[in-house]
Structure formats: structure tokens, C-alpha cells
Design an enzyme around this catalytic site. Structure first.
Site, mmCIF file in Angstrom:
data_model
loop_
_atom_site.group_PDB
_atom_site.id
_atom_site.type_symbol
_atom_site.label_atom_id
_atom_site.label_comp_id
_atom_site.label_asym_id
_atom_site.label_seq_id
_atom_site.Cartn_x
_atom_site.Cartn_y
_atom_site.Cartn_z
ATOM 1 C CG ASP A 145 -2.206 0.835 0.958
ATOM 2 O OD1 ASP A 145 -2.085 1.663 0.674
ATOM 3 O OD2 ASP A 145 -3.359 -0.074 1.164
ATOM 4 C CG HIS A 222 -5.558 3.895 0.592
ATOM 5 N ND1 HIS A 222 -4.886 2.644 0.334
ATOM 6 C CD2 HIS A 222 -6.525 3.968 0.229
ATOM 7 C CE1 HIS A 222 -5.815 1.899 -0.107
ATOM 8 N NE2 HIS A 222 -6.869 2.671 -0.259
ATOM 9 C CB SER A 551 -9.378 0.581 -0.267
ATOM 10 O OG SER A 551 -8.442 0.677 -1.599
#
Ligand SMILES: *[C@@H]1O[C@H](CO)[C@@H](O)[C@H](O)[C@H]1NC(C)=O
Ligand SMILES: *[C@@H]1O[C@H](CO)[C@@H](O)[C@H](O)[C@H]1NC(C)=O
Ligand SMILES: *[C@@H]1O[C@H](CO)[C@@H](O)[C@H](O)[C@H]1NC(C)=O
Ligand SMILES: *[C@@H]1O[C@H](CO)[C@@H](O)[C@H](O)[C@H]1NC(C)=O
Ligand SMILES: *[C@@H]1O[C@H](CO)[C@@H](O)[C@H](O)[C@H]1NC(C)=O
Length: 798
Positions: A145, A222, A551
Site C-alpha cells: 500500500d 491509505h 480498499s
């Protein structure tokens, strides 16, 4: 002025088209040359062979050395290099090369959720003694990520952790604002970063003023969010500015975290290169992770499986017993947009949870309406409709009348006028000096995450009521109260409108997505240096943030997979996937609640796969559909690979038969998958499945119950499976499906359920009958749309 320039940038981004450089003369691009497994050779020998191979397309050996970006030599074999089209083509025709493809840029599929799934902390504690559940202390989850914010409480060291598992061979690397001595500990045990690919493709990173870090440190947020959702430690009293307050934790709060930073800040989000992703997989497999979590992908058209970094990585992960979990993508609700569709990956759709943030709007006439927002303070303001601020009523920056048109006002915006998003509307109202937005959208899209400028979401009916009030009054006003957090009073789960739907556009016989998990307004850790919306205008700072997307659902399943691996360390990735799928529940189970919601159709297998994951049941599934090396050999045969290529791709095992059966390629539907999809049924078909008894009772007897998809007759033989310590743990059954009436083009949904009175093992059965002529055009869905060896290059580079 600064704000205006920034807004222009933000707005133009949403329409930006990234120029694909034409492949002229001397132009080079990052290409990936995939060579299969590394044949047990040492990484240094493998790397040397890569250089030799590459030298064949250069005149001097030095040029080859300069062109190579990565040599993948540990988890599998291949390399990434800067090549022109002639060189790429020559290599693709070289013996031993499985595929050559141009590296592409992938995108991210951007605390109550665990309680909602029945895995609350109390229960976990209680179960832990009974089921020897060690919370996954011995399991390592690798997250591909945007990196990690190591100071987050979710990743702190804790005296309860034992020593780092002795099998771990990974490392924490030093870099910008990232010192392994303080960043890494017994929780965060590995951290690496990869940027050779992205910098070759998009140019050098901007690292001034903390715009990015050349290190595993997370700039975007994220990666911190997904990692804490998968394995974050228990942190009490977490909230987003007071909303959603409760204990935050990951699915496997004791599991260890290894971070592989492959996505980099660009255009307010993260972008990731195929070349870097493969490098991360290569390292992760040798480092010794047990589960890989990757919330990223690329929208259709999908490339062939072996011309896609994520699928190649997951294929070799599977062969080493490592489970790979992917997000399905955020391209819903239209059909066939699902991403990451290989049978060896686990693909996760997103659904809602039963938590809402009701926000009371009281109009000047005392009528009150309940919307949804993340407001932390009371607002009393003038209320206007969009046409008094924007020339044609479209809440978009370009339509703004002037920079003070919304001064001191709250503006009512409709998504349906000019098709604007709530984020776009909030920015436009901010630019007009307004105080906030009431944003009306269809019910299915209503629930949304926070905007940087106050935004209350209402449905179209409510929005219309507010509009009529504004038009009927001379000086409309509104009073908006702070949002509340309400849990358990909302019909849930429902599939998120954005979640990408099946069927798979390249492997229609493999059900995708596989399962669904919470992915709307998930609260998890956040870097305090990145604003919650990642917009530069947003000056807020928070350690916890809400985010939505597949996600967010993907790491929920990665956490559960880690728990399963902890309890059943010897289970194959196929068995782990089967356990998650056969124990998942369909929304039909809660259809009465759903229908109370009014407008939502029951979810089908192309929305949610086998259904919503159920962590506790997945730990004890009763039966599993396992798949071993031979099963995957046959699947590769069905994709058109030759025995020679397959020998190069499938790790050699004792007595493994790598030949394809004579008399036609096997059908992809024959893979021992925990779902059956027949997209082109014109005559009766029989499909075989084999189940393995993994329950405590080795003498269990399972009986079948079949629901035939509409317009078909499905039968299971034998109807009963009796296991015994003498006859082994495996049993096979056959499903025959017969079209019962003429039809064309519609998918219908049924199921096969095996039960021993305690376990319920459910398998979706999805059929499209195509026995009516389609104006003389033969149906195209044959299930053989996979890749065909080295010819991948032509398709992939096109
Ligand atoms: C590609 O590079 C090779 C080696 O440098 C060169 O011989 C060839 O002409 C180049 N091809 C094109 C199309 O530029
Ligand atoms: C690099 O990032 C800094 C800090 O965010 C910003 O001020 C600057 O404009 C950026 N430079 C470029 C070339 O984008
Ligand atoms: C929880 O955090 C808030 C600040 O966000 C603080 O005011 C409150 O006292 C904390 N509660 C507990 C029980 O620690
Ligand atoms: C709204 O309610 C307030 C307080 O209850 C009252 O004073 C006011 O007159 C009401 N306004 C209208 C338009 O009914
Ligand atoms: C901006 O537009 C508003 C609304 O139309 C108007 O009332 C105001 O006078 C305008 N201001 C300027 C500076 O033109």
C-alpha cells in the site's frame, strides 16, 4: 488567488487524461519479463541469468545493466527493464519467456465494523481459551500500500507480544523520516519501499516539505488505514473528532505487520507501478509473510492473468501457501467491472455496516429532516438553492457566479444537476465563500464519507422538500445540529453502490467477487500529518479517519485470513478461501430487514460473491474445497498454456503431473472452486467437486440440499457424503445442470448446501442458459479468454 489556482488543479485532475506516450523509434518503457518460478536457484544465479537474457537485445552488456530496474529472483523469476518495442517483441519470442508486458500504473481502491461481524473483543477473549486462538500472534500480514505511520497507536509495541516469529527473514529499511530503531518493533516487524518503477514511469517524486517520503513512511494515509484495519492493535477511545467513538482494532490485532510501500502520492491519491508491485511480492514471499493484503488494481479492460503484476505475484504466493487478498474495485454498480479476478486471489466486495451519523436539519418553517453528516458543531445560517450561487444551478467551480456569491450561506445542491459529486460541490461552495452544503443524491449513493467543508447528505425526496421550502419562503434559514453516532438501527449489510460487480470479464467461470465485508465509513488509523480528505486546503489533523471503498473491505478479510492461518497453519490458500466462502451469509438471510429499507434489491452472487464473511464460522467450516498443484496445472491448460510453459510456472513437486490431458483442454469450470458459474449453458453439463472434511468429527455424514437456478434443473450425486477415518477425508460429488426451458442471456442464481446438522457449507450455483439462437450469432462466452503464453505481449502492449 492561491485557493483558486489550487481549485483549478483539483478540478482539472478529475478530468485528467494521462497521455500514453506513443511507441516511436528510440522510445523506451518499463516492461516486465516474466519467466515463471526460479527453479530453486539462488537469487544471485537467477539475477545473472536475467542479465544474460537481457544482453541479447542490447549491443553492450553495460546497456543491459543500465536498463534493468528489478531482478525478481527470490519469490519467482523475471525482471523489469526499460525496453523499446523491438526489444520487448524479441524477448517475448525467446524460449523460456512466459510473457512480456508493459508496466502499468495501478490505483488504490479508495471501529465498530468488527463488532458488527460478530467478532467482538469480549467474544474473542472468551473463544481464545477454548479454541487456542492466539489472536494471530504467529502470523505475519504483508500490506502492499502507501506505507505506514509507525507512530500510530495501532502499531505500538506491547508486552503481550512474544518474540518475532523465527521464520521471519524480512527487514525494516531506513529512509526519509523513517528510522527502523524507533519505527519498527515486535508489531511492525518489516518495512520496505519500492520506487524504481513509478519514477521511471511518472518522473521523480516531489519530496520537498514532506510532500512524499523516500521511505516506508505513509504520506497518503491509505496504507496506515488498511494496515490498522487488518492487524491494528486494540486502541480504546478512538474517534473521528468525537464521532464513531469506541475501541479501534484490526481483524487480527495480535498479528505482525510487514509493510511494502508500492503506492506513491500523486494527484491527491496513491499510484502504484506494476514493476514495483512485483518487486514487493518477490520480497514478501522470501521474507516469510503468511497473508498479503493489496487494496489496489486497475479498471477493465483486464489484461491476461500472466500479464498482470498482482496476479503473477498472487500465483507464486499461492504456490508457497501464502493467501493473497485483493479489493474488487470501486467501479460499481454496473456489471463486469470486477478487478483482480484470478482463482488464486481472494477478491472482496464492499458492504455497509449498521452504523450511521444522523444529522438533524431544521428548516425555518420548523420542518425537520434527518440527513447524514460528520458535523461536530451547530450551524444556523441562511439557506439558498444552487441557482442563486451557480449560473446554471450546477454546483461546480466553473459555474460559480462570483467569489462571494455564497457568503454566510448554506447551499442546497443536487447530484442530478450536472452530475456533480459531493466533494466537487463542497469545494465549489467553499470557493464561493459559503459555509456548507446540503447535498441531495439517490438513496443508494447517499451514505458517504466526510468532506473537507461541512456537507449534509440527504436523499432526493428530502432534497426536493428542502427545495420547495426555499422557493416558498422569502428568507429561508436552516439550523443543522451536530451529527450523532447511532449503531444497530439501520438495515445492514447492504452492498455498497460503488463496489465492483461480476461476472469477471476474462474468466467468467470463476465467481468474482468471492465475498463481501464492511467497506463504508470504516474508522481506522491515519497519519496526523495528512489531512483527513488529503486535500491541501484541509488543515485538520486526526489520528483516526473514516474511509470507504473496497480498499477498506479487503483488509478486513486479510485479518480474518490471518486468524484462520493462526488456527489452521497447514491449510492451503484454497482451503482458507473456501472456509471464508462456504460460511459466508447471503443478504437474503436478512431480507425482511433489507426490504424495510425500501428500495434495495436483494444482493446476488455477482454483487457479493458467496456472501458476507462470518469470521467465527470461517474458523470451523466443516468441509473445504481444496485445490493443489495439479488443479492449477489443469487451469493453466484451460488458459492455453503448453506443458513446457506450465512446468516453468508451477513449482515442481514429487510426482506432479504437468501435462495437459489429451482430447481437448479441460474446462475452467472444473477447477475445484467453492462456487460454480456456467455462463453459457446450452446443453446439460456435469461438474465435479471434491470436498475435504476438516471438522472435528471424522465420521461426519453430510446431506445436500439444492436450489436450482430459475429455468434449470440442478441435481447432486451422490446426495449424501459419508466420511470415515477408514475411507479418508476426501469425497467427490457431481452436479448436473440441465436447461429446463429456452432462454438467452440472463444469469440466474441457485445454491448447493451440504449440512451435517451442525456445519452449513454453501456453494453458489450461477447459470446463464443460452439455448436460444442469438440472431444466428454464436455466444462468445466460452470461458477461454485467458492468456496464451508469449502472445501476451501483443495484447498487453497494445
Ligand atoms: C531498440 O534498441 C535496440 C538496441 O539499442 C536498437 O538496436 C533498435 O534499433 C531499437 N529499436 C527501435 C525501434 O528503436
Ligand atoms: C512539491 O511539494 C511541495 C509541498 O507540498 C509544494 O509546495 C511544491 O509546489 C511541489 N512541487 C512541485 C513541482 O509539484
Ligand atoms: C476519550 O478521549 C477524549 C478526547 O478525544 C477525552 O476527552 C475522554 O476523556 C477520553 N475518555 C476516556 C474514557 O479516556
Ligand atoms: C417554530 O417553533 C418556534 C419554537 O417552538 C416558534 O417560536 C416559531 O414561531 C415556530 N415557527 C414557525 C414558522 O412555525
Ligand atoms: C456576487 O453574487 C451575488 C449573488 O448573485 C451578488 O449578490 C453579489 O452582489 C455579487 N458580488 C459581486 C462582488 O459581484
Amino acid at each position: 488567488m492561491e485557493v483558486f489556482l489550487l481549485l483549478l488543479v483539483v478540478f482539472s485532475l478529475s478530468f485528467a487524461v494521462y497521455p500514453i506516450q506513443s511507441t516511436t523509434g528510440s522510445h523506451t518503457d518499463v516492461h516486465i519479463v516474466y519467466l515463471g518460478h526460479n527453479n530453486g536457484l539462488s537469487p544471485s544465479l537467477t539475477s545473472r541469468s536475467h542479465l544474460q537474457l537481457l544482453s541479447r537485445v542490447f549491443t553492450k552488456p553495460d546497456e543491459a545493466r543500465q536498463a534493468i530496474l528489478y531482478s525478481y529472483s527470490c519469490g519467482f523469476s523475471g525482471f523489469a527493464a526499460l525496453l523499446n518495442s523491438t526489444q520487448a517483441c524479441t524477448l517475448s519470442e525467446t524460449e523460456g519467456v512466459i510473457s512480456v508486458f508493459r508496466s502499468r500504473t495501478l490505483e488504490l481502491h479508495t471501529t465498530r465494523s468488527w463488532d458488527f461481524m460478530g467478532l467482538n473483543l469480549h467474544m474473542q477473549m472468551e473463544q481464545s481459551s477454548q479454541m487456542h486462538l492466539k489472536f494471530g500472534d504467529d502470523v505475519i500480514v504483508g500490506v502492499l500500500d502507501t506505507g505506514v505511520w509507525p507512530e500510530s497507536e495501532s502499531f505500538r509495541d506491547d508486552p503481550h507480544y512474544g518474540p518475532i516469529p523465527s521464520s521471519w527473514r524480512g527487514t525494516c529499511v531506513k529512509g526519509d523520516s523513517f528510522d527502523p530503531a524507533t519505527a519498527c518493533n515486535r508489531k511492525l516487524i518489516g518495512a520496505r519501499y519500492y520506487l524504481a518503477g513509478i519514477e521511471s514511469e511518472l518522473g521523480p517524486l516531489n519530496t520537498s516539505d514532506g510532500a512524499e517520503y523516500r521511505s516506508p513512511r505513509d504520506r497518503v494515509g491509505h496504507g496506515t488505514h488498511t494496515a490498522s484495519t487488518a492487524v491494528g492493535s486494540v486502541v480504546p477511545n478512538a474517534s473521528y473528532f468525537g464521532l464513531g467513538r469506541g475501541a479501534a482494532r484490526g481483524g487480527a490485532p495480535m498479528a505482525r505487520l510487514a509493510v511494502y510501500k508500492v503506492c506513491w502520492y500523486k494527484d491527491l491519491t496513491g499510484r502504484c507501478s506494476d514493476a514495483d508491485i512485483l518487486a514487493a511480492f518477490d520480497d514478501a514471499l522470501c521474507d516469510g509473510v503468511h497473508v498479503v493484503s493489496a487494496s489496489l488494481g486497475s479498471s477493465p479492460p483486464l489484461m491476461p492473468l500472466f500479464a498482470t503484476s498482482t496476479e503473477i505475484g498472487a500465483f507464486h504466493a499461492m504456490q508457497r501457501g501464502v493467501v493473497t487478498v485483493f479489493s474488487a474495485g470501486n467501479d460499481g454498480p454496473d456489471a463486469s467491472m470486477v478487478q483482480n479476478v484470478s482463482p488464486w486471489g481472494l477478491t472482496v466486495a464492499a458492504s455497509t455496516i449498521d452504523r450511521r451519523f444522523p444529522t438533524v436539519i431544521t428548516l425555518g418553517n420548523n420542518a425537520s429532516i434527518v440527513g447524514e453528516s460528520f458535523l461536530v458543531k451547530d450551524m444556523k445560517k441562511r439557506l439558498v438553492e444552487s441557482s442563486s450561487v451557480f449560473t446554471d444551478g450546477t454546483c461546480a467551480f466553473e459555474q460559480l457566479i462570483n467569489r462571494t456569491a455564497a457568503s454566510g450561506k448554506i447551499v442546497l445542491c443536487f447530484a442530478t444537476m450536472g452530475m456533480v459529486s459531493s466533494e466537487g460541490a463542497a469545494l465549489a461552495v467553499y470557493a464561493g465563500n459559503g459555509d456548507g452544503v446540503i447535498f441531495a443524491d439517490t438513496i443508494s449513493r447517499k451514505a458517504s464519507q466526510d468532506n473537507f467543508w461541512p456537507t449534509v447528505h440527504v436523499d432526493l425526496h428530502q432534497g426536493t422538500q428542502i427545495l420547495y421550502y426555499i422557493r416558498a419562503s422569502r428568507k429561508a434559514t436552516v439550523h443543522i445540529s451536530p451529527s450523532k453516532t447511532v449503531v444497530g438501527k439501520t438495515p445492514a449489510p447492504t452492498v455498497a453502490h460503488f463496489s465492483s460487480r461480476g461476472p469477471s470479464s476474462i474468466t467468467p467461470n470463476i465467481l468474482k467477487p468471492d465475498v463481501t465485508a464492511p467497506g463504508v465509513n470504516i474508522l481506522a488509523a491515519w497519519p496526523p500529518k495528512s489531512s483527513p480528505t488529503v486535500l491541501p486546503l484541509d488543515k485538520r489533523s486526526t489520528n483516526w479517519n473514516f474511509d470507504s471503498g473496497t480498499s477498506m473491505s479487503c483488509p478486513h478479510v486479510s485479518g480474518i485470513a490471518a486468524l484462520i492461518k493462526s488456527v489452521h497453519p497447514t491449510w492451503s490458500p484454497a482451503a482458507v478461501k473456501s472456509a471464508l466462502m462456504t460460511t459466508a451469509y447471503m443478504y437474503d438471510d436478512t431480507s425482511d430487514v433489507m426490504l424495510a429499507g425500501g428500495t434495495l434489491k436483494a444482493a446476488d452472487a455477482f454483487d457479493v460473491g458467496a456472501g458476507h464473511v462470518d469470521p467465527l464460522r470461517a474458523l470451523d467450516p466443516g468441509l473445504v474445497y481444496d485445490a493443489g498443484a495439479r488443479d492449477h496445472v489443469l487451469f493453466l491448460c484451460s488458459l492455453g498454456y503448453t506443458a513446457v510453459q506450465i512446468r516453468q510456472m508451477v513449482l515442481p513437486g514429487s510426482s506432479l503431473d504437468t501435462s495437459c490431458p489429451g482430447g481437448g483442454a479441460p474446462h475452467a469450470a472444473d477447477l475445484n472452486y467453492p462456487a460454480i458459474v456456467l455462463p453459457d449453458l446450452s446443453a446439460p453439463v456435469t461438474v465435479k467437486r471434491t470436498v475435504t472434511n476438516v471438522g472435528a468429527n471424522r465420521g461426519a455424514v453430510y446431506r445436500s440440499a439444492v436450489v436450482s437456478p430459475q429455468g434449470t434443473r440442478a441435481e447432486v450425486w451422490p446426495p449424501e457424503l459419508a466420511f470415515s477415518p477408514y475411507h479418508g477425508d476426501k469425497a467427490s460429488y457431481y452436479v448436473s445442470v440441465t436447461p429446463a426451458k429456452p432462454s438467452r442471456g440472463r444469469f440466474d442464481f441457485g445454491e448447493i448446501v451440504w449440512s451435517d446438522g451442525f456445519h452449513r457449507v454453501r456453494t453458489p450455483l450461477v447459470v446463464r442458459v443460452t439455448n436460444l439462437p442469438d440472431d444466428g450469432v454464436r455466444a462468445a462466452a466460452t470461458g477461454d479468454h485467458g492468456s496464451h503464453g508469449a502472445t501476451d505481449y501483443l495484447q498487453a502492449a497494445a
